[in-house]
Scaffold this active site. Structure first.
Site, PDB file in Angstrom:
ATOM      1  N   LYS A   9       0.195 -11.160   6.200  1.00  0.00           N
ATOM      2  CA  LYS A   9       0.792 -11.432   7.370  1.00  0.00           C
ATOM      3  C   LYS A   9      -0.017 -12.210   8.438  1.00  0.00           C
ATOM      4  O   LYS A   9      -1.209 -12.203   8.118  1.00  0.00           O
ATOM      5  CB  LYS A   9       1.244 -10.206   8.027  1.00  0.00           C
ATOM      6  CG  LYS A   9       2.234  -9.412   7.288  1.00  0.00           C
ATOM      7  CD  LYS A   9       2.824  -8.176   7.985  1.00  0.00           C
ATOM      8  CE  LYS A   9       3.949  -7.363   7.028  1.00  0.00           C
ATOM      9  NZ  LYS A   9       4.541  -6.350   7.946  1.00  0.00           N
ATOM     10  N   TYR A  49      13.996  -9.723   6.749  1.00  0.00           N
ATOM     11  CA  TYR A  49      13.982  -8.347   7.300  1.00  0.00           C
ATOM     12  C   TYR A  49      15.550  -7.914   7.743  1.00  0.00           C
ATOM     13  O   TYR A  49      15.610  -7.325   8.964  1.00  0.00           O
ATOM     14  CB  TYR A  49      13.003  -8.385   8.592  1.00  0.00           C
ATOM     15  CG  TYR A  49      11.603  -8.430   8.172  1.00  0.00           C
ATOM     16  CD1 TYR A  49      11.398  -7.383   7.232  1.00  0.00           C
ATOM     17  CD2 TYR A  49      10.857  -9.141   8.683  1.00  0.00           C
ATOM     18  CE1 TYR A  49       9.923  -7.384   6.881  1.00  0.00           C
ATOM     19  CE2 TYR A  49       9.447  -9.179   8.350  1.00  0.00           C
ATOM     20  CZ  TYR A  49       8.842  -7.870   7.629  1.00  0.00           C
ATOM     21  OH  TYR A  49       7.705  -8.060   7.269  1.00  0.00           O
ATOM     22  N   HIS A 115       2.817  -7.540   3.584  1.00  0.00           N
ATOM     23  CA  HIS A 115       3.899  -6.980   2.980  1.00  0.00           C
ATOM     24  C   HIS A 115       3.984  -7.031   1.648  1.00  0.00           C
ATOM     25  O   HIS A 115       3.306  -7.723   0.954  1.00  0.00           O
ATOM     26  CB  HIS A 115       5.253  -8.212   3.379  1.00  0.00           C
ATOM     27  CG  HIS A 115       6.443  -7.859   2.990  1.00  0.00           C
ATOM     28  ND1 HIS A 115       7.492  -6.877   3.049  1.00  0.00           N
ATOM     29  CD2 HIS A 115       6.740  -8.463   1.635  1.00  0.00           C
ATOM     30  CE1 HIS A 115       8.383  -6.878   2.147  1.00  0.00           C
ATOM     31  NE2 HIS A 115       8.051  -7.819   1.382  1.00  0.00           N
ATOM     32  N   GLU A 126      13.081 -11.386  -3.537  1.00  0.00           N
ATOM     33  CA  GLU A 126      12.164 -11.703  -2.609  1.00  0.00           C
ATOM     34  C   GLU A 126      11.359 -12.746  -3.233  1.00  0.00           C
ATOM     35  O   GLU A 126      11.006 -13.888  -2.384  1.00  0.00           O
ATOM     36  CB  GLU A 126      11.127 -10.649  -1.998  1.00  0.00           C
ATOM     37  CG  GLU A 126      12.040  -9.438  -1.318  1.00  0.00           C
ATOM     38  CD  GLU A 126      10.906  -8.566  -0.878  1.00  0.00           C
ATOM     39  OE1 GLU A 126      10.033  -8.522  -1.119  1.00  0.00           O
ATOM     40  OE2 GLU A 126      11.546  -7.728   0.226  1.00  0.00           O
TER      41      GLU A 126
HETATM   42  P1  ADP Z   1       7.289  -1.883   4.803  1.00  0.00           P
HETATM   43  O1  ADP Z   1       6.741  -3.207   5.101  1.00  0.00           O
HETATM   44  O2  ADP Z   1       6.071  -0.671   4.668  1.00  0.00           O
HETATM   45  O3  ADP Z   1       8.262  -2.167   3.522  1.00  0.00           O
HETATM   46  P2  ADP Z   1       9.852  -1.724   6.511  1.00  0.00           P
HETATM   47  O4  ADP Z   1      10.516  -2.580   5.406  1.00  0.00           O
HETATM   48  O5  ADP Z   1      10.352  -0.373   7.002  1.00  0.00           O
HETATM   49  O6  ADP Z   1       8.260  -1.474   6.028  1.00  0.00           O
HETATM   50  O7  ADP Z   1       9.390  -2.827   7.989  1.00  0.00           O
HETATM   51  C1  ADP Z   1       9.008  -3.925   7.711  1.00  0.00           C
HETATM   52  C2  ADP Z   1       8.139  -4.192   8.722  1.00  0.00           C
HETATM   53  O8  ADP Z   1       8.611  -3.985   9.891  1.00  0.00           O
HETATM   54  C3  ADP Z   1       6.695  -3.337   8.627  1.00  0.00           C
HETATM   55  O9  ADP Z   1       5.794  -3.798   7.717  1.00  0.00           O
HETATM   56  C4  ADP Z   1       6.191  -3.603  10.150  1.00  0.00           C
HETATM   57  O10 ADP Z   1       5.579  -4.658  10.337  1.00  0.00           O
HETATM   58  C5  ADP Z   1       7.508  -3.676  10.897  1.00  0.00           C
HETATM   59  N1  ADP Z   1       7.988  -2.119  11.459  1.00  0.00           N
HETATM   60  C6  ADP Z   1       8.320  -1.122  10.611  1.00  0.00           C
HETATM   61  N2  ADP Z   1       8.836  -0.028  11.242  1.00  0.00           N
HETATM   62  C7  ADP Z   1       8.236  -0.521  12.618  1.00  0.00           C
HETATM   63  C8  ADP Z   1       8.128   0.288  13.798  1.00  0.00           C
HETATM   64  N3  ADP Z   1       8.550   1.480  13.772  1.00  0.00           N
HETATM   65  N4  ADP Z   1       7.453  -0.250  14.847  1.00  0.00           N
HETATM   66  C9  ADP Z   1       7.113  -1.574  14.847  1.00  0.00           C
HETATM   67  N5  ADP Z   1       7.266  -2.374  13.479  1.00  0.00           N
HETATM   68  C10 ADP Z   1       7.578  -1.840  12.757  1.00  0.00           C
END
Ligand code: ADP
Length: 153
Positions: A9, A49, A115, A126
């Protein structure tokens, strides 16, 4: 061999952690089979996302992911998706275990450096989002017999 997607990232690129993060996956024994630098756009991030679209931080996360170029990678190995997720740690860097990438290099739920696909099934979808077929390289590594037992290859 299973494949998985990793994105270094903007928080990784800007903090000059690209080499450190690649080194952890390499030393584990994962094989790098695709890598390029990309500027992510709002439209690709809307899809990537989509599961966060109702969250209050959705736009903020997309802004963060497009704040500078990222490095997208394809790593291969047995159980690659699970292995990579274990190496990166849980989402919030403050809670991620020491020794994981997020646990060692992130103080944030959002600015968490990497990520990685959450399963082999997500990785298939993906990888197609970020790579064309000819950007993934199917090549042999000479250390294979030292990374796996015969019945694991
Ligand atoms: P991961 O990346 O661990 O698979 P998620 O898919 O839930 O997690 O979320 C994607 C991305 O969104 C995270 O890596 C992070 O950058 C951001 N994110 C997730 N939850 C939060 C939060 N509560 N506050 C701010 N950013 C968040």
């Amino acid at each position: 061999m299973e494949k998985t997607l990793v994105i270094l990232k903007p928080s990784c690129v800007q903090r000059a952690l690209i080499g450190e993060v690649i080194s952890r996956f390499e030393k584990k024994g994962l094989q790098l089979i695709g890598m390029k630098m990309m500027q992510l756009t709002d439209s690709i991030l809307d899809v990537h996302y989509a599961h966060l679209k109702d969250k209050p931080f959705f736009q903020r996360v997309k802004n963060s992911m497009s704040a500078s170029p990222v490095v997208v990678q394809c790593w291969a190995g047995n159980d690659a998706a699970k292995v990579v997720r274990n190496i990166i740690g849980i989402t919030n860097g403050r809670n991620a275990a020491a020794g994981t990438i997020r646990g060692d290099f992130s103080m944030s739920a959002q600015e968490n450096v990497v990520h990685a696909s959450d399963s082999a099934e997500s990785a298939e979808v993906e990888l197609k989002r970020f790579f064309t077929d000819n950007e993934i390289f199917d090549y042999k590594i000479s250390t294979q017999n030292y990374l796996y037992a015969d019945d694991e290859i």
